[in-house]
Scaffold this motif. Sequence first.
Motif, short mmCIF file in Angstrom:
data_model
loop_
_atom_site.label_atom_id
_atom_site.label_comp_id
_atom_site.label_asym_id
_atom_site.label_seq_id
_atom_site.Cartn_x
_atom_site.Cartn_y
_atom_site.Cartn_z
N ALA A 141 -0.37 -4.64 -9.28
CA ALA A 141 0.61 -3.64 -9.72
C ALA A 141 0.18 -3.42 -11.13
N ASP A 142 -0.23 -4.04 -11.85
CA ASP A 142 -1.10 -3.91 -13.30
C ASP A 142 -2.07 -2.86 -13.29
N ALA A 143 -2.64 -2.73 -12.24
CA ALA A 143 -3.87 -1.97 -11.92
C ALA A 143 -3.19 -0.64 -11.30
N GLY A 144 -1.93 -0.58 -11.00
CA GLY A 144 -1.46 0.57 -10.51
C GLY A 144 -1.94 0.80 -9.13
N THR A 145 -2.48 -0.27 -8.34
CA THR A 145 -2.81 0.22 -7.04
C THR A 145 -1.86 -0.25 -5.87
N VAL A 146 -0.67 -0.91 -6.30
CA VAL A 146 0.40 -1.05 -5.42
C VAL A 146 1.75 -0.86 -5.98
N ARG A 147 2.98 -0.56 -5.53
CA ARG A 147 4.03 -0.48 -6.20
C ARG A 147 4.54 -1.89 -6.83
N PRO A 148 5.12 -1.82 -7.91
CA PRO A 148 5.43 -3.06 -8.73
C PRO A 148 6.60 -3.76 -8.08
N ASP A 149 7.64 -3.38 -7.32
CA ASP A 149 8.75 -3.77 -6.72
C ASP A 149 8.43 -4.66 -5.24
N LEU A 150 7.25 -4.98 -5.06
CA LEU A 150 6.93 -5.73 -3.70
C LEU A 150 7.24 -7.06 -3.88
#
Length: 195
Positions: A141-150
Amino acid sequence: MTTGSVSPRRADTRRNHERILIAAADSLVRSDELSFNAIAKQAEVGVGTVYRHFPTPEALILAVYRREVAHLVDVVPALLEQYTPEQAFRTWTTDHLAHYMMTKRGLANALRTTAVSPGELPAKAFEAMVGAISSLLQANADAGTVRPDLDPETVLRGLGGLFYLDPASDWRGQAAALADLLWQGMRGPGTCHCS
């Protein structure tokens, strides 16, 4: 012997202990029954050595279980240091979690014969794995590769299909395919689509 040094005998004992656990975990991938003779042969130790370390099959089963769970948690920081967050997630899934899930089939049946209260170890294992996957998801999430709400528990449940891998098949390819499928759902609008 200097202070702080490890005696050769103690180091040999630790090596034997670890070799026995590795052999037992490998055995549990194929079956839920442990043969101390077969484990001793694979670990290249005497059967008496296996019994000295683990006086009962239950003691060996519990030690394998704890070792496998601890490894899943302990390997995460090293993976995040060595790989990009996405690669760390994929490596953890295909190389570590998949192996644990295949071992868990034999462990699950073997654990039923132990004196541990039902649900105690599985609950602790689930909590530990949620912690491990939380770290991987946060890095992504910090790297912007997945949604932060997982939700880590939901992602872990999605990976539950690894339990059905057949160690005699192309389990690595199947684990990678499951990781790819899950990864597509974990990415969202605005996430990086880099691999």
